[in-house]
Scaffold this motif. Structure first.
Motif, short mmCIF file in Angstrom:
data_model
loop_
_atom_site.label_atom_id
_atom_site.label_comp_id
_atom_site.label_asym_id
_atom_site.label_seq_id
_atom_site.Cartn_x
_atom_site.Cartn_y
_atom_site.Cartn_z
N ALA A 36 6.50 8.98 -0.25
CA ALA A 36 6.56 8.66 -1.63
C ALA A 36 5.06 7.88 -1.95
N ALA A 37 5.15 8.30 -3.51
CA ALA A 37 3.66 7.24 -3.55
C ALA A 37 4.59 5.93 -3.86
N ASP A 38 5.44 5.37 -3.55
CA ASP A 38 5.87 4.31 -3.74
C ASP A 38 5.77 3.16 -2.15
N TRP A 39 5.37 3.89 -1.25
CA TRP A 39 5.47 3.73 0.13
C TRP A 39 5.29 2.48 0.44
N PRO A 40 5.74 0.92 1.05
CA PRO A 40 5.47 0.13 1.22
C PRO A 40 4.44 0.27 1.72
N LEU A 41 4.20 0.38 3.39
CA LEU A 41 3.09 0.33 4.23
C LEU A 41 2.29 0.44 4.09
N PRO A 42 1.50 0.97 3.50
CA PRO A 42 -0.27 1.20 2.75
C PRO A 42 -0.41 -0.40 2.57
N ALA A 43 0.06 -0.59 1.91
CA ALA A 43 0.22 -1.96 0.71
C ALA A 43 0.41 -2.87 1.79
N ALA A 44 1.47 -3.34 2.56
CA ALA A 44 1.50 -4.86 3.79
C ALA A 44 0.81 -4.81 4.21
N LEU A 45 0.04 -3.74 4.71
CA LEU A 45 -1.47 -3.12 5.87
C LEU A 45 -2.75 -3.37 4.75
N GLY A 46 -2.44 -3.67 3.73
CA GLY A 46 -4.14 -4.02 2.98
C GLY A 46 -4.97 -2.87 3.31
N VAL A 47 -4.37 -1.52 2.47
CA VAL A 47 -5.67 0.13 2.95
C VAL A 47 -4.84 0.58 1.19
N GLY A 107 -11.97 9.11 8.30
CA GLY A 107 -12.64 9.03 6.44
C GLY A 107 -13.28 8.01 5.57
N LYS A 108 -12.17 6.87 6.27
CA LYS A 108 -12.29 5.36 5.60
C LYS A 108 -13.39 5.03 5.66
N ASP A 109 -13.69 3.97 4.93
CA ASP A 109 -14.62 2.78 5.52
C ASP A 109 -13.71 1.40 5.00
N GLY A 110 -13.45 0.47 6.03
CA GLY A 110 -12.82 -0.61 6.24
C GLY A 110 -12.11 -1.37 6.45
N HIS A 111 -11.08 -1.93 6.98
CA HIS A 111 -10.84 -2.91 7.77
C HIS A 111 -8.55 -2.98 7.18
N PHE A 112 -8.04 -3.14 7.67
CA PHE A 112 -6.81 -3.60 7.84
C PHE A 112 -6.56 -4.84 7.12
N ASP A 113 -5.74 -5.51 6.43
CA ASP A 113 -5.66 -6.96 6.02
C ASP A 113 -4.51 -7.20 5.72
N PRO A 114 -3.53 -7.00 6.55
CA PRO A 114 -1.93 -6.97 6.58
C PRO A 114 -1.30 -8.26 6.24
N ALA A 115 -0.58 -8.10 5.13
CA ALA A 115 0.21 -8.96 4.54
C ALA A 115 2.33 -9.44 4.69
N HIS A 116 2.49 -9.70 4.16
CA HIS A 116 3.98 -10.36 4.88
C HIS A 116 4.48 -8.91 4.32
N PRO A 117 5.55 -8.68 4.76
CA PRO A 117 5.85 -8.26 6.00
C PRO A 117 5.22 -7.59 7.11
N ALA A 118 3.75 -7.43 7.34
CA ALA A 118 3.26 -6.88 8.88
C ALA A 118 2.66 -7.80 8.90
N ARG A 119 2.92 -7.96 10.70
CA ARG A 119 2.24 -9.17 11.21
C ARG A 119 1.24 -7.87 12.32
N PHE A 120 -0.36 -8.01 12.93
CA PHE A 120 -1.07 -7.25 13.47
C PHE A 120 -0.87 -7.90 14.62
N ILE A 121 -0.21 -6.93 15.72
CA ILE A 121 -0.51 -6.92 16.86
C ILE A 121 -1.66 -6.54 17.82
N GLY A 122 -1.82 -5.64 17.90
CA GLY A 122 -3.02 -5.69 19.02
C GLY A 122 -3.61 -3.75 17.89
N ARG A 123 -5.09 -3.56 18.88
CA ARG A 123 -6.04 -2.75 18.54
C ARG A 123 -5.67 -2.01 19.96
#
Length: 181
Positions: A36-47, A107-123
C-alpha cells in the motif's frame, strides 16, 4: 557506496540484498504483496518508491536448506563469481531478508540509503554476455529429407470392399439360419 547506486540501463541485471531487523510478526507489513501507500520498505531503503513486483521479502529460514547464496545463483540467475566472495556472509544471515531486483528502481537515478531497520548486505549481478550465439552446424548425416510423420498423399479411400464382403457374409449367414428354422 557505489554498490548502492542504481546501475545504468545497460548494466547487467542486479539484486540488492538487505537484512531487515524487524520482528517476524511485523513481516506482513513489509511484504510486497498488496503493498500500500504506507509500505515501509522504500523509506527504510532510502528511496521514493519501488516496484513491489520486483521485490522479495521473506524469513531466512524459508530457504535455509537451499541457502541464500545458492538461491541468488540458481533461482535468480546471478553470477556465481559475484556471489562467491560474499557466500559466507550470505549464509550467516538470519531473520528477515529483502531482495530488491534492479528492475524495482528501473528508469530512476540515485542510490539506496538504508536506515534502521534495513542493513545492506551486498549487490550481486548476473554474468554479462556480449557474444552472439551461433547455431551449431549440422552434421552431414542430418542433411536431407526427414522421413516419417505425415505425408501429403491423397486421403485413404473408404473401404467399400470390406463392407461388401461383410454384407454378403451376413446374407449367407441369415439364409443358413432361415433354412434351419
Amino acid at each position: 557506496m557505489s554498490d548502492l547506486t542504481f546501475p545504468p540501463e545497460h548494466a547487467p541485471r542486479s539484486i540488492y540484498v538487505f537484512a531487515l531487523d524487524i520482528e517476524p510478526v511485523e513481516l506482513p507489513a513489509w511484504e510486497p504483496e498488496g503493498a500500500a501507500a504506507d509500505w515501509p520498505l522504500p523509506a527504510a531503503l532510502g528511496v521514493e518508491s519501488l516496484d513491489p513486483e520486483q521485490v522479495e521479502v521473506f524469513p531466512s529460514d524459508r530457504i535455509a536448506e537451499y541457502g541464500l547464496a545458492r538461491y541468488l545463483t540458481e533461482a535468480n540467475g546471478m553470477s556465481p563469481e559475484s556471489v562467491a566472495q560474499s557466500a559466507q556472509t550470505l549464509e550467516a544471515q538470519t531473520g528477515i531478508i529483502a531482495l530488491v531486483h534492479s528492475r524495482a528502481v528501473a528508469g530512476k537515478d540515485g542510490h539506496f540509503d538504508p536506515a534502521h531497520p534495513a542493513r545492506f548486505i551486498g549487490r550481486f549481478s548476473e554474468k554479462a554476455s556480449l557474444t552472439a550465439s551461433v547455431p551449431p552446424s549440422a552434421p552431414e548425416t542430418s542433411i536431407g529429407v526427414i522421413s516419417g510423420g505425415a505425408t501429403p498423399d491423397a486421403p485413404t479411400p473408404f473401404p467399400w470392399r470390406i463392407i461388401l464382403i461383410a454384407l454378403i457374409a451376413l446374407v449367407v449367414l441369415g439364409g443358413l439360419l432361415w433354412s434351419l428354422a
